[in-house]
Design an enzyme around this catalytic site. Structure first.
Site, short mmCIF file in Angstrom:
data_model
loop_
_atom_site.label_atom_id
_atom_site.label_comp_id
_atom_site.label_asym_id
_atom_site.label_seq_id
_atom_site.Cartn_x
_atom_site.Cartn_y
_atom_site.Cartn_z
N ARG A 145 0.83 -1.21 0.00
CA ARG A 145 0.00 0.00 0.00
C ARG A 145 0.86 1.25 0.00
NH1 ARG A 145 -4.91 -1.06 4.25
NH2 ARG A 145 -5.38 -3.19 3.62
N GLU A 167 -10.70 -0.67 -5.73
CA GLU A 167 -11.25 0.26 -4.73
C GLU A 167 -10.30 1.43 -4.47
OE1 GLU A 167 -13.64 -0.46 -0.71
OE2 GLU A 167 -11.51 -0.77 -0.41
#
Lengths: 408, 141
Positions: free
Chosen positions: A26, A93
């Site tokens: 991430r 997403e």
């Protein structure tokens, strides 16, 4: 990950499955993710898709029959999107606001919005070639007492930006707040917001995230809350429900808990529960309030020539805000509170550009609660609001230190 | 001038991104009349030291740690203190080690690093800070 997905598919038969990405990936620490994968894969808290590469990603994608969605939390997801698309995964997403403020301490919104503009732009190129990527906006934000109009306003802004880059399929995710009528009203607002603010060429779906706040520890209460979320999603007309597990209060759930969460949710969507009805008039009233508040938040910004610059200015001056932000780039001056029914209202609107009528209605909705306008009890009452469902547990009334361990 | 302003420096330990409790504690301290410089989540000790150098009248450093990595995150405290930095009481609270049962041993390790006060309840924070404003330090427990 492959065995997890296969087991979930065979035992719970969901319509789609999600792949959650580890936190090194991430943050674009791909080398760290790769090293951890080689040395100690158990220490990864998600799937290191970039380190695995698109070949293995495609293998994973093709091992299950249902579509996969990638969920993560990256302020800059350009590499991750590239590997996801190359893996054949067409649901992604995040957004420049919703994957920045809850996840990063000091990434300027300008930067994350530019990175996500490129994400959306690539999805737009794919759409031109007939490959439609579902772009899901993470309206859950900080996951704790998020007022519906803040969640939806931010998703609308991200969806408008995505549509301008050529995205044709948008999912707007809304987090279950805990009061059925308000949550159903928020879900009912989504198609109306799409009609109002998005071009006709964009297909919009509504998504419900089952309760993301402090979960009850007791298994039966946790299961009941999952069932409740399923019912709210169904009555609200959600196209997709992201399910929780009865392990939520304890940490990362195992496969069995995930299967149970999906099955309980599926049961909530069974026709034998059709008798569950809600007061449609109240829902319509709540829906109109939400639509009005969202309009007051987004319309001044949508009127600006440079929407990205307007959003950055708005967070700097507090006319856009999220409660309990992890980031320095939101003020978190907005303070939410539950009303006597449990619906999430604004105790303090901060610098949001709400009309007098909206402010008055918010204040009125909190009359009769224990709100103590000038004292120390504000914190206590926010704590109680956060622990709303956990307090329904066997051990009633969680003490504050317990909250501190659980709230995130 | 400095006697009237009671300023504290608040933040969450370096590896920890838990924001909610941090906002609540900042709010509680402000309601109790403290000026709070909130450094927010994921704050290395170095940043606490820099903040203290910017605001030398601050009376204490308040650090929350909820992910169980308090010891690792505070490891550089002895060195910073040896350099004459972070020369204020360090108050630590939260969920201080991995696992659901807390041992005295892990708290002793934290005290060994130079943590001055370990709090099990954020409600006690204003009282502990009040006690720091008096001439002599009072033990929290």
């Amino acid at each position: 990950m492959k065995s997890l997905l296969l087991e979930l598919e065979s035992r719970a038969a969901p319509d789609l499955l999600t792949v959650t990405i580890d936190s090194h990936t991430r943050l674009k620490h791909f080398a760290t993710a790769e090293a951890t994968l080689a040395r100690n894969p158990g220490h990864l808290n998600g799937y290191p898709l970039v380190a695995h590469g698109w070949g293995r990603g495609r293998e994973l994608n093709e091992s299950v029959k249902v579509p996969l969605e990638v969920r993560h939390g990256s302020p800059d997801a350009r590499e991750l999107l590239a590997v996801s698309l190359a893996s054949g995964i067409a649901s992604f997403e995040g957004g420049g606001i919703s994957y920045n403020l809850p996840y990063a301490k000091d990434v300027p919104l300008q930067e994350s919005l530019e990175a996500w503009r490129q994400v959306d732009s690539l999805c737009g190129v794919f759409a031109e070639h007939g490959v439609i990527v579902d772009r899901e906006m993470f309206g859950t934000l900080t996951a704790v007492l998020v007022p519906p109009s803040i969640s939806l306003a931010i998703s609308v802004l991200e969806a408008v930006l995505a549509a301008r880059e050529g995205v044709r399929c948008v999912s707007i995710a809304y987090p279950q707040g805990g009061e059925a009528l308000q949550d159903i009203a928020a879900l009912h607002s989504i198609p109306l917001l799409a009609e109002r603010y998005l071009p006709e060429s964009v297909e919009t779906f509504s998504v419900l995230h089952q309760y993301m706040g402090v979960f009850p520890k007791g298994r039966s209460v946790a299961d009941a809350l999952i069932l409740y979320g399923g019912l709210v999603g169904r009555i609200g007309g959600a196209a997709k429900i992201i399910t929780k597990t009865n392990h939520e209060a304890y940490g990362i759930p195992d496969t069995r808990a995930n299967v149970e969460g999906m099955r309980v949710t599926e049961a909530a969507c069974s026709s034998f529960l059709d008798f569950v009805q809600v007061d449609q008039e109240r829902v319509a009233l709540e829906r109109d309030w939400i639509l009005c508040e969202v309009a007051e938040l987004v319309e001044p910004l949508l009127a600006c020539d440079d929407l990205v610059a307007a959003i950055c200015r708005a967070f700097a001056n507090g006319s856009l805000d999220v409660p309990f932000s992890a980031s320095r780039h939101a003020r978190s001056a907005v303070i939410p509170a539950r009303d006597t029914r449990g619906a999430i209202r604004y105790r303090d609107c901060g610098s949001l550009p709400f009309s007098e009528a909206t402010r008055k209605r918010q204040a009125q909705s909190l009359s009769g609660t224990n709100s103590d306008p000038d004292g120390l009890k504000v914190i206590e009452s926010i704590t109680a609001d956060i622990n709303y469902f956990a307090a329904h547990d066997v051990s009633k009334g969680e003490p504050l230190p317990q909250l501190l361990q659980e709230a995130s | 001038m400095t006697t009237e302003t009671r300023s504290v420096i608040l933040g969450v330990a370096a590896s920890d991104a838990h924001a909610v409790a941090n906002h609540l504690i900042a709010g509680r301290l402000r309601y109790a009349g403290f000026a709070v410089e909130n450094l927010g989540v994921c704050t290395p000790l170095e940043e606490f030291a820099e903040a203290l150098e910017r605001s030398p009248h601050s009376i204490a450093i308040v650090i929350g740690s909820l992910n169980g990595h308090a010891y690792e995150d505070l490891r550089s405290l002895p060195q910073l203190r040896a350099e004459g930095r972070l020369d204020r009481p360090v108050i630590l609270g939260g969920n201080l080690s991995v696992g659901s049962r807390k041992s005295n041993e892990s708290l002793e390790l934290l005290r060994g690093l130079g943590v001055d006060v370990i709090l099990d309840d954020p409600d006690k924070l204003p009282f502990v800070l009040d006690s720091l404003c008096r001439p002599q330090l009072v033990d929290a427990q």
